[in-house]
Design a protein around this motif. Structure first.
Motif, short mmCIF file in Angstrom:
data_model
loop_
_atom_site.label_atom_id
_atom_site.label_comp_id
_atom_site.label_asym_id
_atom_site.label_seq_id
_atom_site.Cartn_x
_atom_site.Cartn_y
_atom_site.Cartn_z
N PRO A 1 0.82 -1.22 0.00
CA PRO A 1 0.00 0.00 0.00
C PRO A 1 0.86 1.27 0.00
O PRO A 1 2.01 1.24 0.44
N PHE A 2 0.29 2.34 -0.49
CA PHE A 2 0.95 3.66 -0.54
C PHE A 2 2.33 3.60 -1.21
O PHE A 2 3.29 4.16 -0.70
N SER A 3 2.41 2.88 -2.30
CA SER A 3 3.70 2.76 -2.98
C SER A 3 3.49 2.93 -4.47
O SER A 3 2.38 3.09 -4.95
N LYS A 4 4.62 2.87 -5.21
CA LYS A 4 4.48 2.96 -6.65
C LYS A 4 4.47 1.57 -7.30
O LYS A 4 4.59 1.44 -8.52
N CYS A 5 4.33 0.53 -6.47
CA CYS A 5 4.27 -0.83 -7.03
C CYS A 5 2.88 -1.09 -7.61
O CYS A 5 1.88 -0.56 -7.13
#
Ligand SMILES: *[C@@H]1O[C@H](CO)[C@@H](O)[C@H](O)[C@H]1NC(C)=O
Length: 554
Positions: free
Chosen positions: A113-117
């Motif tokens: 979560p809250f990532s650029k993945c």
């Protein structure tokens, strides 16, 4: 999160409705009526209603047979290369290289979560299972607004079209598993469903033809058969979801600034103007058939996203600023649903467009041209949009043809901090000048499945028809046209929790909030949006709430 479940009441619990598309009134109400003889119970009931009215939410009102539902889901960004424990620096593709490095615990089974993945297949599968269990048979249609391909952000794993098509295959399979056979699932082309991203040449170009052909194959069965010529030509199509309602899936790549393979909408033969001609033709047909319209697309229309000539022309088209001639009422565009930005937001469309009109019949020169069924666009109506084209269509370099607004490439995947500030400033501007612009449109952006924040989607409730004057249903919607949106719920999956849960997860998504509960507004008509804007502008507390909900933070 646990509290918000209570906030949404029982709408997600009674899934055993007899009709595939409708939810019947709840047993709870019937139980109350049976017990109605007992005075003290009536008093309790009265208190319950009063409390609900005071908090602005009337949970049972949406259980009326007059209310329909649809889902808006967007930006699945399927990434089969995702690895549990990988670093976010590698887009969650590889573990840290140092032999002593620990695996990254935030990169869990269902995503980071809250990532650029991007989204692991496990997240797509869990979403599919959840939707099948909770929503199959309970919605009238599903609007699915594109970007099923992963991002092309890992230099070690460059992305090709075949891969994007395979990811669309996986996404379409997931939604077919969830809803297949029960209702329409309406796909849409996103800027990451083309290769390279943001680049889509105009109709007729071999790369465009190949992209549309392969996407239609990946979406097999989702684009109506008689719409395939239009889709193969321009990547757009119409879906009649009920006798009263048509959904137009538009290809926003032909209006998007970042697509430097096409110009703006000034030239007579530009792909952008041709698509507007197609939209206006669809709007004319809807008018003749007494249908209303919902528009779905990937990139939301505004001055930053679209080339100026395309934005103005889109705004004029959806606002129907010039009433069409003839006896029938113009169709109402009840919703314009977009994705791409990964946040939960809305905007006015139209008032910032240039409304200059020509002297005689109020239509601008291009409106006359695109509405003329005898001219060039009439040829498209009789040709490319209704019958498959020859493969040797012209291949033109649109980028050289016209330059309307620079191809400002906005590749940033992060929404800037001042995003909400910009929205609020726009609301203020519009609210101040509303009397001059009676025909406002509303665009909404739904949050995405890809965990840029947390995975999320929206369920909209809309007025199917005017309710019978029966007990318990008053005339609260009598001033609204059938098709008007009434309310929406946002559902999110808390990946911090889901990633830690062993065994089968019971409910993958949980309700985050219901619009009417938070803002105390009873429907989503244009008037209500104006009221919502005014409320935000006058209440600091509400603005704070709005800001955090934009980023799915309760
Ligand atoms: C996802 O679902 C598909 C289809 O059921 C299945 O083949 C695949 O193994 C699943 N993958 C994961 C990671 O759960």
């Amino acid at each position: 999160m646990r509290e918000s479940t209570a906030l949404l009441g029982n709408t997600s619990s009674s899934s055993s409705s007899s009709s595939p598309c409708r939810q019947q009134s709840s047993n709870k109400r019937r139980a109350w009526i049976l017990a109605g003889g007992l005075t003290f119970l009536s008093l309790v009931s009265l208190a319950w209603w009063t409390t609900l009215a005071a908090t602005g939410g009337q949970d049972t009102r949406l259980n009326s047979p007059a209310v329909g539902r649809f889902i808006h889901i967007t930006d699945l960004h399927v990434d089969p290369n995702y690895r549990i424990g990988a670093s976010s620096y590698s887009q969650c593709h590889r573990r840290p290289t140092s032999p002593t490095a620990e695996i990254d615990e935030k990169t869990g089974k269902y995503g980071r979560p809250f990532s650029k993945c991007d989204s692991p297949v496990a997240l797509i599968n869990a979403t599919s299972e959840y939707l099948r269990k909770e929503w199959r048979g309970r919605v009238d249609f599903v609007a699915w607004t594109g970007d099923s391909g992963r991002h092309d952000g890992d230099a070690e794993l460059p992305r090709a079209l075949d891969e994007i098509i395979e990811q669309n295959n996986i996404a379409a399979g997931a939604l077919r598993h969830a809803f297949g056979g029960t209702c329409a699932v309406i796909p849409n082309v996103g800027n990451n469903d083309v290769s390279p991203h943001n680049e889509l040449p105009g109709p007729g170009h071999k790369r465009a033809r190949k992209t549309f052909r392969l996407l239609a194959k990946a979406w097999q069965g989702l684009v109506p058969q008689d719409q395939l010529p239009a889709f193969h030509y321009g990547g757009y199509f119409a879906y009649p979801v009920s006798p009263r309602l048509t959904v137009l899936s538009v290809n926003t790549m032909y209006w998007y600034r970042a697509n430097d393979k096409v110009g703006g909408c000034k030239a007579e033969d530009s792909p952008g103007l041709a698509q507007l001609a197609w939209m206006r033709w669809q709007i004319r047909m809807a008018r003749e058939q007494g249908r209303d319209i919902i528009v779905i697309g990937h990139v939301a229309p505004n001055r930053e996203n679209y080339r100026p000539s395309c934005y103005k022309a889109y705004a004029r088209t959806v606002s129907q600023i010039v009433p069409p001639p003839g006896p029938h009422a113009p169709p109402i565009i009840h919703a314009q649903l977009f994705g791409h930005s990964n946040v939960d937001a809305w905007a006015f469309v139209g008032p910032d467009a240039d409304w200059e009109v020509s002297e005689r019949d109020q239509r601008l020169w291009w409106e006359k041209q695109v509405d003329d069924e005898e001219g060039r666009f009439g040829d498209l109506i009789r040709g490319a949009w209704t019958a498959e084209q020859q493969d040797d269509a012209s291949e033109r370099d649109w980028a050289l043809m016209e330059d309307d607004g620079s191809a400002l490439v906005t590749t940033s995947q992060v929404v800037p901090d001042d995003f909400v500030e910009t929205l609020l400033r726009e609301y203020e501007r519009v609210v101040m000048q509303t009397p001059r612009h009676p025909r406002l449109g509303i665009t909404t952006i739904s949050p995405s499945v890809i965990p840029k924040l947390q995975p999320a989607f929206r369920v909209f409730h809309y007025l199917l028809s005017h309710p019978q004057k029966e007990k318990g249903h008053d005339s609260r919607w009598s001033h609204l046209a059938p098709g008007t949106l009434l309310d929406y719920d946002v559902y999110t999956a808390d990946l911090h929790k889901r990633n830690k849960e062993e065994g089968g997860v019971k409910k993958f998504y949980e309700p985050l909030y219901r619009f009417s509960r938070v803002y105390g507004i009873g429907d989503l008509s244009v008037d209500s949006y104006v009221r919502w804007a005014k409320r935000l502008l006058t209440s600091k507390a509400l603005r704070k709430r709005f800001r955090s909900l934009t980023f799915l933070d309760m």
